[in-house]
Each structure stands twice: as C-alpha cells, then as structure tokens.
Design a protein around this motif. Structure first.
Motif, short mmCIF file in Angstrom:
data_model
loop_
_atom_site.label_atom_id
_atom_site.label_comp_id
_atom_site.label_asym_id
_atom_site.label_seq_id
_atom_site.Cartn_x
_atom_site.Cartn_y
_atom_site.Cartn_z
N PRO A 2 0.83 -1.33 0.13
CA PRO A 2 0.05 -0.03 -0.09
C PRO A 2 0.95 1.24 -0.17
O PRO A 2 2.01 1.43 0.68
CB PRO A 2 -0.76 -0.27 1.28
CG PRO A 2 -0.80 -1.45 1.60
CD PRO A 2 0.50 -1.94 1.12
N PHE A 3 0.43 2.38 -0.93
CA PHE A 3 0.98 3.64 -0.90
C PHE A 3 1.35 4.12 0.74
O PHE A 3 2.28 4.81 0.85
CB PHE A 3 0.48 4.57 -1.85
CG PHE A 3 1.19 5.87 -1.93
CD1 PHE A 3 2.21 5.73 -2.51
CD2 PHE A 3 0.61 6.99 -1.48
CE1 PHE A 3 3.01 7.07 -2.92
CE2 PHE A 3 1.45 8.42 -1.76
CZ PHE A 3 2.57 8.25 -2.42
N ALA A 4 0.32 4.08 1.62
CA ALA A 4 0.50 4.74 2.70
C ALA A 4 1.72 4.05 3.62
O ALA A 4 2.45 4.75 4.50
CB ALA A 4 -0.80 4.45 3.69
N LEU A 7 4.68 5.95 2.70
CA LEU A 7 4.55 7.17 3.28
C LEU A 7 5.21 7.18 4.72
O LEU A 7 5.83 8.03 5.30
CB LEU A 7 3.47 7.92 3.15
CG LEU A 7 3.00 8.45 1.67
CD1 LEU A 7 1.56 9.01 1.67
CD2 LEU A 7 3.80 9.27 1.00
N ARG A 68 -3.82 7.75 13.52
CA ARG A 68 -3.20 8.93 12.79
C ARG A 68 -2.85 10.07 14.02
O ARG A 68 -1.85 10.54 14.02
CB ARG A 68 -4.16 9.86 12.04
CG ARG A 68 -3.70 10.93 11.30
CD ARG A 68 -4.79 11.93 10.51
NE ARG A 68 -5.54 11.20 9.78
CZ ARG A 68 -6.82 11.04 9.57
NH1 ARG A 68 -7.33 11.76 10.38
NH2 ARG A 68 -7.36 10.29 8.47
N ALA A 173 2.71 14.22 5.25
CA ALA A 173 2.55 13.08 4.73
C ALA A 173 1.58 11.95 5.47
O ALA A 173 0.71 11.40 5.31
CB ALA A 173 3.78 12.28 4.43
N VAL A 174 2.03 11.94 6.79
CA VAL A 174 1.26 10.96 7.73
C VAL A 174 -0.26 11.61 7.89
O VAL A 174 -1.22 10.85 8.07
CB VAL A 174 2.03 11.02 9.09
CG1 VAL A 174 1.03 10.31 10.13
CG2 VAL A 174 3.24 10.30 9.03
N ARG A 176 -2.08 13.18 5.90
CA ARG A 176 -2.67 12.86 4.69
C ARG A 176 -2.85 11.64 4.23
O ARG A 176 -3.79 11.13 3.45
CB ARG A 176 -2.18 13.58 3.55
CG ARG A 176 -2.24 15.38 3.55
CD ARG A 176 -1.50 15.88 2.46
NE ARG A 176 -1.93 17.44 2.53
CZ ARG A 176 -1.65 18.28 1.41
NH1 ARG A 176 -1.12 17.76 0.45
NH2 ARG A 176 -1.79 19.61 1.52
N SER A 177 -2.25 10.61 4.73
CA SER A 177 -2.31 9.05 4.19
C SER A 177 -2.88 8.40 5.12
O SER A 177 -3.30 7.16 4.62
CB SER A 177 -0.90 8.81 3.81
OG SER A 177 0.14 8.82 4.79
N VAL A 178 -2.47 8.49 6.45
CA VAL A 178 -3.01 7.34 7.51
C VAL A 178 -4.31 7.45 8.03
O VAL A 178 -4.73 8.43 8.25
CB VAL A 178 -1.80 7.32 8.73
CG1 VAL A 178 -2.07 6.38 9.71
CG2 VAL A 178 -0.45 7.30 8.16
#
Length: 396
Positions: A2-4, A7, A68, A173-174, A176-178
């Motif tokens: 996964p992309f997350a 990140l 998050r 990044a965290v 927005r993605s987690v």
C-alpha cells in the motif's frame, strides 16, 4: 505494498537519520562540548535507552488511540526536541533531548509496525516490515552521510536543524495518508502480556538484541576508525557511511523477500557471514579497499538478518498484536544501547594508538557469535521436542 506504507517510511527515514547520524558527528560534538569521544558515544546509547523504555510503554499507551493522532503526536514531539538540540550548548541538555526524541521515535515506530502489518495479508509481514525499515536504511544511504557532510561544512548543529526540517513534510504525509481509526480492536492487556512470555518470541528478541548490538557497536565508531585506522581523512567518513547504508538498503530489500519463506537460512547463513565479516574488517581495516568493500557487505548482512528477526518476532506473537511491535523495537534497541557502550569501553580498555579503534569490531564479532550459538541451541531444542512428540504420537 500500500502507498500509505511507503509514506510511513518517509517518517521513519527522518527518524532513522537522527538515530544514526551521530556516527559521523561524534568527534565534532566531543570537541565543542568538551567531552571524550567515548563519552559522546553515550548520546547514541541514550537514544537507544529511550527507545527501549519508550517502545513498550508508548505502544501500551497508544493501544486505543487514533492511529493518525498517535503517529502525528509522536512525530511533532520528535521535531521539537531536535530544535532544542540544535540550540543547546550543554551536553546534559543534548543528552536529555536524545532520550525524549527516542521516546517519541519509539512510540511512532511501535504504532507504525502494527499499522504496516495490518495493511498487508497475514503471510506478508516480512515484506511489510522491510518496506517500513527501508526508511531506516535510506537514512544510512542518504541522511547519515548528508548529516556528516553538513557537520563538516557548518558544524554538527546543522545536522540537527536538517532533521527538524525533514520532519515537517513527514508530518504532512502522515496527516494525509494514514487512516484516523484506532490501531485495531485491542485485546485485553493481560492476555497480550502473557503472550509476550512465549519462549520462541523471547529467543528471537534476544537474537535481535545481540545482532543489533554488534551493528551499533561498530557503526557508532566508524568515523574514528575511518580517519585514524584506514587513513581516509574526514572526507572519507560520508563515503563510508553511505556505503554502509547502501549495503543496508540492499540487505533489507533482499531479507524482506526471503524472511517469509526461508528465515532460518537468512538468520543462520547470514549470521555466520556477518560474524566472519567483522573479523575480516578488524584484521584489514588499515587497507582502504578492504574497509570500503566490507562496510557494504556488513551493512547488508546486519540489516538483512536484523529485519528478518523483527518480522519473525511479529509472527511469533499473534496473541499480542499491539505490543509485539513495541517489544521488537525495544529488544533491538537494547542492542543499540549496549553496543556503543561496549564499543566505547573496548576503545578505552584497548586504546594504544590507532589499534584501539579496532576493538569494537572484535566485540561485534563476539556478539554475533553468541547469537549464532544461542540460535543454534534453541533450534536444536525445538527439533528434539518435535522428534519426542512424534515418538509419543507413534507409540500411542
């Protein structure tokens, strides 16, 4: 993957840069703050002690927090203490910032490990942990040499400012993605603590501590080894650190692919090669070609074996899904705390010109040898029990 997960690796990269960068900055810190190089090595041990204490503690505290929110909170604290570290002129204050930063790093990594294995199928934990730990090895490849170069150009404080600035994009990044949900529906704390007493898990944690202790025992003192024994000068330090990190990155990637399928071969064969490599480096460190070649090999073996042991620890603790990552982090940082201390003690005890800086290499070889003996004994015990069980089954 996964992309997350990639990140999360960005944030781990920032934290790994901080954890490892002191290897190239210790001589400058020691001179400016008027302490010995061995005493300055306590900064690395202090960070590791904070990780040891913080990993299970923060993992326990964050069991029911928003995933998050926990990651962002730990990362913001990490950023702030690096600002303080860059501003202070007190060795004691710098030491405290290393401990607090390590607590935040430990909490982040404990939650991130759980998040990583939750993002992938149950039989892909090795690949997930290697992807996450790829941020650590990239820190060795890029962050640590860059920190050493910044230290040479503008002083060691510039490296601390760089880590603080690097942590900013990681926060974004965290955020927005987690996902913002809980880490997972946590089982009862008592049940998780009982699961952590499994003999197989305890052996894996011990092996991890020994292997990582060997890694940090030498890595912490690579700068004086390169300048005083190999004779490459200050300009050779970033090069050697980058080569070690390049090997580490390759070791994590290869180890991650093999950890789920052939863990015994990776740990046994890789561990034996790792032990011999430390011996070879101790014997030939004065030859630049030997040093430059072996730091790549040793980086690959150290992190390949180490990441495999982390993933196997997660497999061995299915009853402790939220605390296993914290305990694996703590065990590995027991090694990271003891390794620099053992290396500094060996330098002080054996110091006689340039020969003293070879001493950590011999300690590293001894630690890996102890891990091999311990692992072989545990594996033999498991096999004896298996044969005994089969005999009882046939007799019945």
């Amino acid at each position: 993957m996964p992309f997350a997960l990639f990140l999360l690796g960005v944030a781990v990269f920032a934290q790994g840069t901080s954890e490892f960068m002191l290897s190239g900055l210790l001589p400058d810190i020691a001179r400016e703050l008027r302490v010995s190089v061995a005493d300055a090595g306590a900064l690395t041990s202090a960070f590791a002690v904070g990780m040891v204490v913080g990993a299970p503690l923060m993992a326990g505290l964050a069991r029911r927090w928003s995933r998050r929110g926990a990651l962002l909170g730990f990362l913001v604290v990490f950023l702030c203490v690096h600002v303080v570290g860059a501003l202070t002129s007190s060795f004691a204050v710098l030491l405290v910032t290393r401990v607090v930063g390590a607590l935040a790093n430990a909490g982040f990594l404990a939650v991130a490990l759980v998040a990583a294995v939750d993002m992938v199928p149950a039989d892909a934990k090795g690949r997930a942990t290697s992807t996450l730990l790829g941020g650590v090895t990239l820190a060795c490849v890029v962050g640590v040499p860059a920190g050493a170069l910044l230290g040479q150009l503008w002083g060691w404080r510039a490296a601390f400012w760089a880590v603080a600035l690097l942590s900013g994009p990681a926060v974004v990044a965290v955020a927005r993605s987690v996902p913002g949900g809980p880490v997972r529906q946590a089982p009862a704390l008592g049940g998780e603590l009982r699961a952590l007493r499994a003999p197989r898990l305890l052996v894996l944690l011990l092996l991890g501590a020994l292997v990582n202790g060997a890694t940090f025992c030498t890595f912490t003192y690579l700068a004086p080894l390169v300048t005083e024994v190999t004779g490459l000068g200050d300009g050779g330090v970033p090069v050697v650190l980058a080569l070690f990190g390049l090997g580490a990155f390759g070791g994590v990637r290869i180890g991650g692919r093999l950890a789920d399928r052939r863990p015994v071969a990776v740990v046994g064969g890789g561990g034996a090669a790792l032990c011999l490599g430390w011996v070879a480096l101790a014997l030939g460190a004065e030859i630049p070609a030997v040093t430059l070649g072996l730091v790549v090999v040793q980086g690959a073996l150290s992190f390949g074996v180490g990441s495999t042991l982390i993933s196997r620890a997660l497999y061995a603790a299915p009853g402790a899904p939220t605390l296993a990552g914290g305990c694996a982090t703590a065990a590995f940082n027991v090694g990271a705390a003891c390794g620099p201390w053992l290396g500094g003690t060996a330098i002080d005890a054996a110091f006689a010109g340039e020969g003293g800086y070879r001493a950590p290499l011999w300690v590293s070889a001894a630690l890996v040898a102890l891990a091999l003996v311990t692992g072989a004994g545990a594996l033999a015990g498991v096999r004896r029990k298996g044969r005994a069980g089969q005999g009882v089954h046939r007799a019945s």
